[in-house]
Enzyme design. Structure first.
Site, PDB file in Angstrom:
ATOM      1  NE  ARG A 107      -4.330  -0.371   9.347  1.00 28.99           N
ATOM      2  CZ  ARG A 107      -3.101  -0.604   9.781  1.00 28.99           C
ATOM      3  NH1 ARG A 107      -2.928  -1.229  10.923  1.00 28.99           N
ATOM      4  NH2 ARG A 107      -2.058  -0.225   9.068  1.00 28.99           N
ATOM      5  CE  LYS A 117      -2.366  -0.919   3.727  1.00 27.48           C
ATOM      6  NZ  LYS A 117      -1.805  -2.241   4.101  1.00 27.48           N
ATOM      7  NE  ARG A 130       7.863  -0.017  10.419  1.00 24.87           N
ATOM      8  CZ  ARG A 130       7.086   0.302   9.370  1.00 24.87           C
ATOM      9  NH1 ARG A 130       7.351   1.397   8.680  1.00 24.87           N
ATOM     10  NH2 ARG A 130       6.075  -0.438   9.046  1.00 24.87           N
ATOM     11  NE  ARG A 185       7.754  -3.378   6.191  1.00 26.42           N
ATOM     12  CZ  ARG A 185       6.461  -3.068   6.219  1.00 26.42           C
ATOM     13  NH1 ARG A 185       5.843  -2.731   5.114  1.00 26.42           N
ATOM     14  NH2 ARG A 185       5.794  -3.097   7.349  1.00 26.42           N
ATOM     15  NE  ARG A 208       1.290  -4.791  11.470  1.00 27.52           N
ATOM     16  CZ  ARG A 208       2.132  -4.312  10.561  1.00 27.52           C
ATOM     17  NH1 ARG A 208       3.401  -4.670  10.562  1.00 27.52           N
ATOM     18  NH2 ARG A 208       1.700  -3.475   9.641  1.00 27.52           N
TER      19      ARG A 208
END
Length: 226
Positions: free
Chosen positions: A86, A11, A157, A124, A168
């Site tokens: 969400r 996204k 992160r 990431r 998540r």
């Protein structure tokens, strides 16, 4: 425009491409929340523990942040929402807000396989200084572990750690997936794109085809100017 999909679906990347092509701002609730955490203010302290645990931030708080952001002058011509809504409750607030301002909603749903998401996010890395995102598999830095722009060591992160990612994803399936039916039943324009294997530019070309805007890559293989 609402960009919809699970964590790691691309996204953020598609938002940036759309910003360049359409000239309207990207509004990321994740970025807004992380900024509050970095500032150490009241909102940041409220949401930090929940985000680190992979839990969704309360609807009322997110709705308040989004409504305030959409009222800013740069969003008058349109905007791209990344990471919002969400939940169905957030979706209802968004549609009421758009209807009140006589704005049309276009939803792009990026569909990505679960295992692909896990591989993407665990790869990431982010620069703690400038915020630039890298990926060990698809967009590695020139020097391993070092930001190309300012030479800072890259970090993982907290919300990109594998256990947090799985939590998540579970939260996403439970609360956010029903939004697809919600938007479809509301009669808004909704397009679904398989983003599991295609490159970001290929996915963007599909979006451009649906929106009748110029793609990133022209027929001669070069990127056209915005």
């Amino acid at each position: 425009m609402v960009l919809f999909g699970p964590p790691g679906s691309g996204k953020g990347t598609q938002s940036k491409l759309l910003v360049e092509r359409l000239g309207i701002p990207q509004i990321s609730t994740g970025d807004m929340l992380r900024e509050h955490i970095q500032n150490g203010d009241g909102i940041g302290r409220t949401v930090e523990a929940r985000m680190k645990a992979g839990l969704l931030v309360p609807d009322a708080l997110v709705n308040e942040l989004v409504e305030a952001r959409l009222a800013q002058p740069d969003a008058e011509r349109g905007f791209i929402l990344d990471g919002y809504p969400r939940t169905i409750a957030q979706g209802g607030v968004l549609l009421e807000l758009l209807d009140r301002n006589h704005a049309e909603a276009v939803v792009i749903h990026l569909v990505v396989d679960y295992n692909v998401v896990i591989a993407r996010i665990t790869g990431r890395r982010q620069c703690p200084k400038c915020g630039t995102l890298y990926n060990l598999h698809s967009r590695p830095p020139k020097v391993a572990g070092i930001c190309d722009l300012d030479g800072e060591p890259l970090v993982i992160r907290e919300d990109d750690r594998e256990q947090v990612i799985r939590e998540r994803m579970d939260e996403y399936r439970r609360q956010t997936s029903p939004l697809i039916d919600f938007f479809r039943e509301s009669g808004r324009r909704l397009y679904e794109i398989d983003a599991s294997r295609a490159t970001p530019l290929a996915v963007f070309d599909q979006i451009c085809g649906l929106l009748d805007c110029e793609p990133v890559i022209s027929h001669d293989g070069h990127a056209p100017q915005p």
